[in-house]
Structures are given as C-alpha cells and as structure tokens.
Enzyme design. Structure first.
Site, short mmCIF file in Angstrom:
data_model
loop_
_atom_site.label_atom_id
_atom_site.label_comp_id
_atom_site.label_asym_id
_atom_site.label_seq_id
_atom_site.Cartn_x
_atom_site.Cartn_y
_atom_site.Cartn_z
N HIS D 154 -45.61 66.72 -84.51
CA HIS D 154 -45.60 65.40 -83.86
C HIS D 154 -44.21 65.03 -83.34
CE1 HIS D 154 -49.48 64.61 -85.90
NE2 HIS D 154 -48.91 65.16 -86.96
N SER D 275 -24.54 68.95 -61.83
CA SER D 275 -24.17 67.89 -60.91
C SER D 275 -22.67 68.01 -60.74
CB SER D 275 -24.55 66.55 -61.51
OG SER D 275 -23.81 65.51 -60.92
N LYS D 281 -23.95 67.53 -67.43
CA LYS D 281 -25.38 67.65 -67.17
C LYS D 281 -25.77 69.12 -66.99
CE LYS D 281 -28.42 64.30 -64.97
NZ LYS D 281 -29.49 64.95 -64.25
N GLU D 288 -38.24 73.99 -66.16
CA GLU D 288 -39.17 73.00 -65.60
C GLU D 288 -40.08 73.64 -64.55
OE1 GLU D 288 -36.97 68.96 -64.95
OE2 GLU D 288 -35.42 70.51 -65.03
#
Lengths: 483, 483, 483, 483
Positions: D154, D275, D281, D288
């Site tokens: 969970h 970036s 970052k 993805e």
C-alpha cells in the site's frame, strides 16, 4: 410462465438454454423503469382505444401491486427477463387484459425505453455526486488557501504553486466530466417507443403524448437505428471511464502524498486501514480500490464497444449483454465518486512538512533565471548561471535564502540587493501572471468563479430533474387527466 | 544539436537512450502546426517587447525558410522532436535570436498547442468527409426509393422496410458521430499557452491576443490541468472509434449482402478484388479492411485511456506516446470514411433478387396479426392464428398472395375479401405509421429533412473553418498589423 | 466482528468506507477453498506445535460447522471478506483458539492460496467441458463424413472441402485452448504460503508438508513476487478469452449458415427462440449471446491487465478487484462452452441445400487450372483460360458438368475427354493431398487421430484431478495421519 | 505491376482503393523472411519437377539480386505487398520462370509462413535481451547483497527485506515471461505451407522436406485452421504485454525511488533528462516512456483480439491488419527490454539514505510481536502490546533501538534482555525462514540458483537458434545438396 414468443417451438426449450438466456439477475435494476414505461404505454393505448377505460383502471392498480410483489427479489426468479416478470405478474392480477399492453410494441423497443429511463435517473444522481465532489474540492482549496505546494513533473519537484491551484486542476477535469454526462443525458432523452421490432409500429401510437408524459424531449427518427444501437449506453460508459481515469490520477497523487516519505497529507482513520502492530501505517485502501475500479470501468467501456463491433443490422441478442456491462460500470463509478467526495472532507494537510519540503527543493530556480532575463541577461545564459548557482547550493548544502550578496555576485553581477526579497516561493507564485497561472489573486478569483460554476451546475441538475419523471409522478398526472 | 535541457548532464546522454526518447518520426505530422504556433507566439513576444521589431522580421522570414527546409523529411532526422527541429533550424538561419522564442513557454504547453492546432484542422477535414458520406447515403436511398428490403433481426428476415429506411438508420448513426466530432472541436478550442511548464508563465504573455490570432475561443483556466491531461486527444479518439464501430456494422451488412447466397448488392469491380480463375468471386476486401481497422482504432482508444490511468500530476513523459496513438487512429478513420463514401457511390442493388427474397419471407406475418386484431381478434389469438397460417404456407409451399379466400377462412372467419389487397409488402410498409417507422411518406419526408440537416452540417463546417487559421493566413494578418 | 487489523483506528471506520471495501459478495465463491486452505494450514501449525493436538481436533470440527453455517449466503453478509467470515464463525464455535490459525500467515498470501485452489478446480472442470465440446465436434464430423461443404474466404465460396475438414479446423483451435488451460494449471500449481505479508514467514512453517497435503507441485520462490502479482489470474483469463474468440467465430459461422439465405444448418428448436407469428424464424439467440459474451470476457482480460499496470511493489488493494473480474470471465466462459457443446449435438445439416449450393459455385475452378497445368499449360495461362471458362458458364448459365467436349476445346485443346470425370467436387477434394488438406483419406485419418488426442486429453484431466484435493479428501488424510 | 489476382476486374481498381489495401509499408519487415520462404519453396518445387534444375539455378541467383534491390526501401514503393514485390522483381530478372514459384501455394499460406519465420527470429532476439536483463538484475542484487531495503505494501513501509530479495521478485516475473515466449516459439514452429488458399494444395508438395530445410518441428494439421487464425500472433502479443506490465511495475518503483522524497536510487545522467536551471532534477523520462509504452502494447493485444472476434471462416482481409499490430508491439517491447537492461547497469543505491529510512520505519514491529508470541504471549495480545509500543516510540520520537529495558518492561514483562540483540533489521530479515522468505542465506542460495537458471535459459536460446535458419544458411545447404 410461457415464453412471450413461444408457440412455434412447443415450449420445449432446453432447460440449460433457458437459463443461459435468462437476464433477470441484471434486469432487476430496471423494475421501476419497466413499470413506469408500461404505465405510460398503457395510457397511450387507452388514448387510442386499444385499452378500454375500465381495463385501464384495473391495469393501473395491477401495476402498483406488481411493483410491490416484484420488489421482493425472490418473486423475480423463474422469469426470463423483467418484461416477462411484469407482464406475468400483471396477468396473475388482471387476467387477459395484461396481454393488450404489448400491442404495437416489441421487446426490442421496450428494453431501450427501460434503459433510457434508468439512465436519465442515474445521470442525475451521478451529476449530483459530482457537484458535491467539486464542492468539497473547492472547500479544501479554500481552507488551505495560503498553502504553498510543490508542483511535480516527472515525479520531480518542479515549481511552487498554491495548493488551491493544484486542487483546481482537478476541478477542471471533473467539470469536463460533468459536461459529458450532461451531454449524454441529451442524447439519451429521445423516446424509442414507436419503433416496434424494427420497422415501426403498425398502431397509431401517439408518440407525442408518450413523449410528454415520460418527459422525453424528442421522438426517435428511425426505428431500425433505435433498436439496433447501444450508442447511448456506450457514450455514458465512456463518460464514466473519464471520471474513473481522473479519480485514478488524484488517488495516485494522494497515495504518494500519504506515504511516510512524502507525508504531505493525513487521511482520516475513518478512511484508512491500519495494522494493529504498526500503528504508524495508514493504508490508503480506498484510494487504491478506486484506482483498481478504474481498470474495471475501462474494461466495461471496451466490452460495450466490442459488443457492437461488426454486428449486422438490426437487433441481435448479443446486445442483451449490455446490461451487465452498464450496471457494473454505473455502480462502480457512482460508489467511487461518492466515497471519494467523503474522503476529500477527511484529508488534512501537514503544512509544516510541506513548508519544509518547499524550502529544500530549489523550486524558485526558474524564477531566478527569469530574474536575470529581466535584468538584461540572455535567456540561455540566465539558465546557465542559475544552474551553476543551484549546483553551488547543493554542494554547500544551502538553500537560496541563505546566500549572501557576495556569493550571488560571484555568479553574476546582475544579482542585485533585491534578490532575497524577490526570490521567495510566494513571489514565484505571484509572478505566474498568465490567466491560467498560480498567481494568488488569479487563483482567488478562479475559486470565486468555481463557486459560480457550481451554482450553474446545480441549476442544470434541477432542470434535468424536472425533465424526468417517476412512477408516482406519472400516476398523479394520469389521475388528474382522468378526473 | 544540443538538447534544450542539456547543461546539467554534460550532454552525455546514452545514445540508445537518446534514440528511445526520440519522437521525431511521429512529430513530423505537427511541423506546420508547430511553426504556426511559433509565429503566433513570437508575435506576442514582440508585443511585450521581448522580441524587438527587427528581430521579429528576421524570425518571421526564418520560419518560412525553416518550413521549407523541414518539409524535406530527411532534414528532420537527427532532431529529438519537432520543437528542437524548428528551433534548431531557425538558429541556423537567425542565430541567437532563435533562443528568445521560448521565453515564458515550455515544451509542456507547446506540445499541447501543436496537437490542438492539428486536431482543429483534422476535425474539419473529417467532418467534411462525414458529410460526403452522408450525402452519398441519402443519394443511394433516393435512387432506390421504391425498393422494398428485408429488415433483419438475429440475421433472420423480420419485416419489410424501405431500403431508404434501412439506409437512413446509418444516416442517424453517422449524424451522432458528426455531432461528437463537433463537440470535440469545442473542447479542443481552448488556448493552452500561458501554462508554461506547469505553474503558468512568468511573463506577461498577452493570451487574449494569442487567442485572437490563433483563433481559439477561450484561454485555459488552469495551467496544471492543461499540461497534465490528454482528455482532448482521448475524446476525439473515442469519437473516431464510434465512427469505426458504425462503419464496421454497415460493412458487415454489405459483406453479407454481397455474398452469393444473399446477392442483394453488387459492389463495383473498382472496389473489389477477384480471382483470376474464379471470375464470379467478388471479394469485398475494402469492407473487410475497414472492419479490421475498427479493431485497430478500438485499441487506440484503449491505449490513450490506459496511458493516463493512475498517472500522477502533472506532466509525465508517458504522455509523449499519445502522438503515435492519435495519428494512427486519425489516419485509419479518415481513410476509412473516405473510401467508404466512395464505395457507397459504387454499389448497385440487385432489385430482382431482393424482390424475390421479399416475396418468400413471410415478412407480412406481423401485419396479418395486426389485421386480425383490428378486425377484433385478441392479440394473442391473432398471433396464434397467423402462426398456423404461416406453417400451412410453408407446408404447401405457398406465399401469402397465393392463398385463396377459402383457405384463409379455414383459419379465421375474420379474414375478409380485403386480405389480398391489404396484405402486401407495400402495405405492410405503409402501415408503420409511427414517426420513426418505414411508412413511405414518412420516409420520404425524413429524406427531405436529411438534406436540410446536411445543409446545417455544411454550415457548421464552414463556421469551424473560419474559426481556424493557417500559416499563410496568420502571416497575412501579421503583415497587415505591421503596416 | 472486529476488523482483523483494527486497534489503531479505534474501529471507527466510516460505514460507507467499510461497505466500499467489502468483498464478501465476490468472495463467497471462495468459501470451500478458504476452508480447505485453513484446514491444511492448521494441520501444519499443529506439526510445529503452535496449535496443540487438542485445539486441533476442536478446530477441525469447528471448520466443518463453519462450512455448514456459511453455505447459507445470508450468514456471510456483515463480514468484510471470506477470511473474516471463516475466522469469525470459527471463533464463535471454538473461541480464542481461532486466533492461532493466522500465526505466520497474512491475508496477502492467504488470498493467493484461495484463488489458486479455486483455479485448479475450475481449470479441471473447464477442461472436461472442452473435451466434451471436442468430442461433439468429432461426432458431428463423423456423422457427416461424406458431406461436401463450401469453404469460404472473404464470405465468398472458395473451394469445396469435406464438412469434417471444416469442423476439424475448430478442433485444432480448441485443442490449442485446452493446451493453454493445462499450461495455466502448471503455473498456478505453486504453493504461495510461507510468503506472509511480503517478506516471508517468521515461523518455521513446513511448506513441504503443506505442498504435499494441498497437492501443489512446488513452493513459491519469492514472497514479494507471490503477494504482488496476479499473473496466474491474468494468464487464465487470457486463455478464456482465446476460447471465447474461437467460440465467437464458430457461432458467427453458424448464425450465417442458419440464415434462410444460406440454410446450411438446422438448429434444434430446443436451442432457438422463435416468433409466435413467424414460425419459419429460428433466432439463434444462444449463438448470439455467446458472441456477445466474447466481448465481456475480452473486457475482463483488459481489466486484469490494466489493474496491474504501473502498480508499485508489492501488495496494493487494487488487486482485490481481481476477483470480480476472474469470476465473471470464469462463469461466462464455462457456461458458453457448456451450452455450445450441447448445441453441437442439436445441429442438423441440410444436405440437399448444401449439395445444390456446391454445384452452383464453380468451386472446382482452381482444380481446372491445376488440370491444365498438369497437362502442360503455364500457370498464368491456365488461370486465364479457366477465368474465361467460368465467365462463359455464367453467361450461359451452365455449371461445369454440363459443358460439352466441344465447348471445352474452344477454350484449350488441352481439355481432354477425362475432364468430366476428373473435375468433380469429390475429385477436387481428393486432389488436396498435402497432409493438412481436405483429401478424404487424409481427413479420415485425422479424425482417427483426433479420437486418440481426445483420449490423451482425458488422461491429462485424470492426472490433474489426482493433483488436486478437496475438503473431504484432506480431512480423510488428516484423520489417517492422526490415527 | 499487375495485381496477382487481376484479369477479371480488367485492372481497373480504383486508385484510392488500391492505396487503401496496400500493406507494403508494414510488409517491408518481412522482406528477408519472404525471400527465405520463397527459396525453400522453390527448392521443393524443383524436387517434384515443377521447376527445372536450370530454372532453379536462375531463380536462386534471382532471389539474391531481388534481396539486394529491395533492401532499398524506395524499390518497394509501388508494390501492393511484399509477395508482389518479390515476385515482381524476380520477374524482371528471370522472366516468366518467376510465375512458377506460386504453383500450389496461395498468399493465404505464404503470409502465415512469412510471419512465422519473422516470429521465430524475433522470439530468439527478445529472449536474448530478457536473459541480459535478468543477468543485470542478478548483478545489481549481488553488488548490493547486504543492503537492507524497505518492502512496501500500500505504498507504506511494511517489513525490512534484502534488496536482493526485492530484485529477485522481478527475476521471477521476467522468468515467467521468458517461459511464455519460449512456449510461443513452440506454437509458432509449425509449417503452414501445403494449406493453399484454404483447402490444401493440389500439388504433391513435399512438406517434410520443407519442414526440414526451414527448420520447423511439425507440419500443420488443418489447412482451414492455418489460414484463418492469427492465434500465433495473438499469443506472442499477450506475452509481450506481460513483459510490459512487469516493466511498468519496476519502472513505477524506480520512478518513486528516484523522487527526491524517497531518494533511494540514483539513475545515471546518461539515462535521465534534466533541466539546465534545476540541476538537482533528474527526470526519469525513459522509465516513464516504458510505462507509457505498456499502454501501447496493451492496446495492441486488444487490437489483435478484437480483429478476430466474430470473424467467419476462413481467411478474411481483416487479418491483414495484424501486421501493423504485431510489428508495433514487437518493436516497442524489444526496445523497452533493451533500454531497461542498460538502465539497470546504471543505477546506484543511495545506501546511507536507505539505511536511515529503515531505522525510522518501525519495520521490525511484526518481529516484536513474533518475539512476544515465542516468549509465550497470545497472538492477539502480542499484537496489541506491540502497537502500544510503537505508539509510545512515535510520541517519544524514539526508534526501537533506543528503548531502555525499563521502558520495554513497562509494556510486557516478557521483554527480556535479549530484545535489543534480537530486534534488529538484520535479524528480522534472517527470521523469515520460509523457503520464499528474505532470510539472507536463503536469498544467497536463490541468487546462486538464479545464475543456474540463467544458464539453462542461455542453452534454451542456443537450441532455438539451431532450430532456425537464415537465407545464407539455406543457400549453403541447397548448394551442398546440389553438389
């Protein structure tokens, strides 16, 4: 009871075949709507003299009793479908007069009517829940109006935004969904009766009258289209799957924000499960289940589409399967919207942790680059300098607000004494001045507009309720007419 | 060219990773729209002084050259995506000034703009094709206005209808689809610029001006929503899948009607494949391919939905995959509509065979029962008698119109001398007098209304064309403004 | 009853939340399997001394009573899930000793066990039905061994084949499905116990003993994998969807062959619905419903896949939704296979009509071209000549067997006096001498082999039955052990 | 070039229709396999005298040239499909002899052959990548053998496990996938030739010889089944979607672990985008994209299933669409596996952060309860006491290892002096002694076994390579035969 279509086959349908075709388990959801449609249709037959005044009174009373009898689920068992059940029970009460109620009608158009009546009521209920959900979104945004929140791209902190701005991004999504349901209502709101089996009815059914008493806005244009298509079911299931996709995304956000590593939100114990031995554990089971149900409803959409793929004209029995698909998607979505709106009221932001998180994320970097550009630096160079500055901060383990003027000047002489005053998360937010941006006065006005939009939605639901009817309402009107 | 985001990573991206992320193959569809958006955005930057008048002139000229250069596909290769390609080529021509065109913008909102501009043009083209398709439906209905056709339920002959009535049932289906595309247009027609990476833009971008010159009807309300969602893509793919489902059904009908066993239609050789040794074979390959492409587009719908399921806020790179999904669904559907409308113009009815088929199908049975009911027989008994009559005809190998008065009276004394005159396929058709029925005057008037509806659709498309712009149109307007 | 995990949340779970998480409605299918697993697990705990001999006897008796009590569905209501129901009822009977049965176990591994036990039994039942279905295929092929049937490509008559050959093409398809189910069984047949919540169990559970008494062939290798994945559910649903796709295709064939235009088959009235007024109508509702259920099961496959997409490790509550998906797919498929096998036994070929259809279809054209090639003609020219010949026959309305030698020679001098003897449908069939072809002795031997393959399948099912156990069987074995 | 089937239609196919049916764009993937199949088939025709020795030599040389010519993509354009292209080019080189290569064969069985040859090679390549992926999994597990990692349920920390144990849970998943691909290979490995258009071939094609030189293990049993089904494509796409689902899950894990809030892993800059202004970052774009591609492949599975739903026997042109579906799924999966295995080699664990995370998570709570049970406490009471202890620690902001003996005794007198020694994350891990548990020696031995399993897989791939052939290999063998 005899099959409605028996005669030819001498009633010797194989018992397993009989069971296989039986749809009463799903049909029970349609009981009230089938009776509602039957009452209206009987009233129309009375108008054109096919049912006498006397028979009509008896039939009306009969339907009331049928409704009572069949509301006990066990009475339904043994019937093939809801139409057989209603006619069968009516026959027990009023005798042969029951046979007349099918004059000029077919099960092919009757089932469409039942589904449409169901869907009109369902849509109204779902829209009401969506409004509550959105009201709760606005309220949680209002209550945390000043909270600065990290916006993520690629699961990486990107820029500071107002929490309200984040929440309003879902307000927009659910508003599109509301609009979809409301458009579905319009597409559903077309009377199918008069279509008969597929060619139209051979009786002078007064469809305008039917339209009026059943509160449809129009009569269908083509009987073959009407009995052959389940577009009106498919459209609403598509809208439901849109809702579920949006829910799955906000649930995903909340599941992550509820992790101990993020710890941005606290979900009330009333909506979490825990572990008796690990009291710190807060399992967001409900959010996970909603995400899971998104998969279920997505599958329902596929089911209704594949069901119709390559089907020849007009009615084919395949279409009977649409009911289990529709009712599953309908219930899962309604329940999910209902529980999620309640969860929203039971979520608390952990403001201190969020604040700390913001201060450590170098979220103002974009604004530092903009600062330099506005001071005259070229876009690319400004980015380059900012990048170096962040690297320096990481190495020195400093946040921006701890940088001295001297340190800053080491990176660019354009860094002025206004730096510390200008480069704050709050200022970053207020600098996003496009009309869709997170600037606080813009967000403030969007919140106000959101309330107004909610009101418009409420009025819409009110209007639709008036464009809908119920058994009791119809009985009252018929009574008035008869007096 | 350097990655737009390089700097931090020292440009050492793994070459396979680079290739893996590359989207230029799909992006090429967006070339014109990316340039259109860039021109408009540059014009806006000029308005707020970020791009000087001189630079603007140079940039405008630059874009024209970029468009020319990149229209050669091989020039695109080597770029990561369409934005890099356009900026990269612009830089070659105008130098550092190219860097300014990204001020206050992000690839996250830029890609949404490109897709929306693409979709507006695409929708208009598709709607035009749909209108042609429907025009051809009406024409084939008109041309065969008097043809009586068997309507099927369960692939069994059920009732006689006008062929025009059958065709109009698809007119209705495709009209719903047209409406869906037109609603999609409205949902797409919202300017995403000003959203920046996700929080809004830190520059005073005049979004009203942008909206005006790019012909959007509104500006987006929430930056986070705008860059995170692909609802506008999903909605149109849903509409496309509706079109494909409807096409799959009429194709299925035609494939069956084209079989030698049915032999109701003849598809022109121009749209069939054959066998050099079996000249009687007319393979309806194109109809089958359309049915197959229905599966492809259904899968595209699923892809775009699953892509978004459970995705956290806001932009995630998963969304890049939306382009291959959209372009596949878009092309397959457009091509299918286009070819199907042409097929419609090349189909001939085999009227003699259809006529014979009608006479053998006992299609008037329902009307015989109605005849008896109208003469006073009870509904159920009327059905029973008719059933016996049909059984008798089958046994005697007679059609209804060969029955003598005496034979008829053997079944019911209600059968009068008007039987043969009343019970004809034509009368059966005209007896279906409900406003959605196949009665010939009703169908006649529906055909007329269909023409009017087509005109309204044409006007709609005209209106949407005016709510859209092109590179040339925009350049002209900017020139006027500058003079 | 208290939630198993309560304590931390003070039991104040929101009542709607409680209902939302409830899965007892689906879980009821698992009752016997949960008890079976519980008995085996208790026996294991007894072996390592966690449950005493005395307690064990009491618990064993308790489970028998629990099974009886809970077999009344109304007793289940009020419980959250099947595990709570079984433990709760056991506690009522045996008191605190009930608490021990969870030692070293978690609901995360327990639910996997229940599902696997269910699936093993389900697979065996489905495989048995598939065998019957295939037996009926063989029988209908045998019974119509000599029937020549038109094979279709593109819904156009292509070549003559033996009806048995056509039927055997489905025998192959369903044999692949049988193999898939049997492979699923092997993948399922792995004991999940010992996994605990996700890290393994802290108790020295004798998994070899458990494996033996529950008849698993192996113990799972990795606890985290075991509780996080539903691959074993997904695989079987994929196999089910393969079955449904194959059923949908043979149903489509039969629906078409049952149309009055084809009229190749007659489906017994026991499996058709009709119309009281159109006795010639034979609606193949069941075939249509199976085709419709194919859409349902396809959607189930999607649901289970999407459910798992992007889910982080390990157990997430989303997985609870797998049960409704599995049970729906399971039931729809089982019912469809069961009824379809019965339909097969109730189909009659209309041999006269088929024969006439064959004679009119020019189905021997390919063989005429081959005839010419074998006489020395070039492949392409042979095709050309045959094409002309068919065109001539169509124009003259002649079938091949009516052509005179003179007519034939007008097309090619290679047409010899053996033409009429060689070019018959029967000879066409026998000329297809490749080992997969329709030559009658090849088909004859394939039929024999099919019987043998059936026997192997029967033995396989027998073997799997022995690799499975039931409550009664387990109780008997435990009793023996205790004695 | 003339259509292979022209003649009847006088070649007047509508140009748009022509384009619509064209599949050369997808077919180009099949070039080598079509030529391979053609060579083998020509060799068989030579064996039975249909192609003369002389012609055969010319044809062989011709194919080599055709392959060279068509490897330039632009030469393919203008052809309808790969079969036309290969025959067309061959005809240019060898003249009329080219016509013979189709004797006794049809495009219906030829396309199946091409796809199967493609799939055999593809499967081997994919299996090799899967082995590398799993090798990298083992290596990253080995390298971090001693790292204790939090297992999540969970999205909440649940229990400590070895990082290797976590990684091995994916080793299991991908092992199941490997097995699936290998089973697909077996199902594919059946020669379709001899099926002809659908009834078998009228020539004595030596399918045993064909089977031998094309390295198939068996010949198809039924021609109608063979040309009508795409099960072999569907099965492999299902296996691909299983791989993608598993990848999507580990990607989701890594995306979360890569967030700054978790910060468990560091992905090499070579596989991240960043970036320029926010150097901290690290956008996990590739992870993805893989997750996104999972949606694409899931949709491909649906496409191939829906394509076949309700399709009548035997070949229908719909099936042509299978190629674009297969090639997309094939490429997306292969690329995803390939890049992910590389990413695995470029991931570093942030051991310090993980360690700290472990110490703060009360992950040993379950073991404390077990500790008490083993000391004699009842299961439920042990849980209760532990819960109170955790609550106390949270309130006092203490971790377990800071508790004094006195504090402990305040909760239960069973807490002994061995508490601090026994209750460590390491001991918790080692206490999970079931054979699937995270105990370190068990995990150690599973790692060793994993290496052995890898070796078995390597041998399997080696075996499959030998059961496959290539153009060059076949040419060599034919040359040997001819000498």
């Amino acid at each position: 009871m005899d099959k409605l279509w028996s005669g030819r086959t001498n009633g010797i349908l194989d018992s397993k075949a009989d069971l296989f075709m039986n749809s009463i388990k799903e049909d029970k959801e349609l009981l009230d709507f089938d009776i509602l449609g039957n009452i209206a249709y009987s009233a129309t037959l009375r108008k054109i003299g096919i049912i006498s005044e006397d028979d009509f009174s008896i039939i009306l009373d009969g339907f009331k009793k049928v409704r009572h009898v069949l509301s006990d689920e066990s009475s339904l068992l043994g019937y093939e479908d809801i139409h057989s059940a209603v006619e069968g029970e009516l026959r027990k009460i009023v005798g042969d007069a029951a046979g007349k109620i099918h004059t000029g009608r077919s099960r092919n158009d009757q089932i469409v009517l039942d589904e449409k009546l169901f869907l009109k009521e369902y849509s109204i209920e779902l829209m009401s829940f969506l409004i509550e959900l959105k009201k709760n979104l606005i309220e949680i945004a209002e209550e945390n109006k000043d909270v600065i929140f990290p916006a993520y791209t690629h699961m990486q902190k990107a820029q500071p935004v107002l929490f309200a701005h984040y929440i309003l991004s879902y307000f927009e999504k659910f508003s599109r969904d509301f609009k979809k349901i409301s458009e579905c209502f319009e597409n559903i709101d077309i009377l199918p009766l008069g279509s008969g089996a597929c060619a139209g009815s051979g009786y002078a059914i007064d469809t305008d009258y039917l339209m009026k008493i059943l509160r449809f806005k129009a009569v269908t244009d083509n009987s073959m289209d009407e009995v052959s298509s389940r577009d009106y079911v498919q459209d609403i299931i598509y809208a439901l799957s849109c809702i579920m996709i949006h829910l799955s995304r906000i649930c995903e956000d909340f599941i992550i924000y509820n992790s101990s590593e993020f710890s941005f939100i606290d979900i009330s114990d009333k909506f979490c499960t825990g572990s008796s031995i690990m009291p710190q554990k807060k399992n967001p089971d409900i959010l996970e289940l909603i995400r899971g149900k998104c998969a279920v409803v997505t599958g329902n959409l596929l089911q209704i589409i594949v069901l119709q793929k390559g089907l020849p004209s007009t009615y084919n029995r395949d279409l009977q399967e649409d009911k289990k698909i529709l009712f599953q998607a309908g219930k899962e979505t309604l329940k999910s919207v209902e529980i999620f709106k309640d969860i929203l009221k039971n979520i608390t932001l952990k403001k201190e942790i969020i604040k700390e998180n913001i201060s450590q994320g170098f979220l103002e970097a974009t604004d530092i680059a903009d600062y330099l550009v506005k001071k005259g630096e070229k876009f690319r160079d400004a980015h380059h300098i900012t990048g170096k500055l962040v690297s320096y901060c990481i190495k020195e383990n400093k946040s921006f607000n701890k940088l001295t003027q001297k340190e800053l000047e080491g990176f660019s002489e354009l860094f002025d004494t206004d730096f510390q005053q200008k480069i704050t998360a709050g200022n970053c937010i207020d600098s996003k001045i496009t009309s869709c941006g997170t600037n606080s006065s813009i967000v403030g006005s969007k919140l106000k507009i959101a309330y107004e939009r909610l009101n418009t939605m409420l009025l819409k639901v009110q209007e639709l309720k008036e464009r809908n009817t119920t058994i009791n309402q119809l009985l009252k009107e018929i009574k008035n007419e008869m007096d």
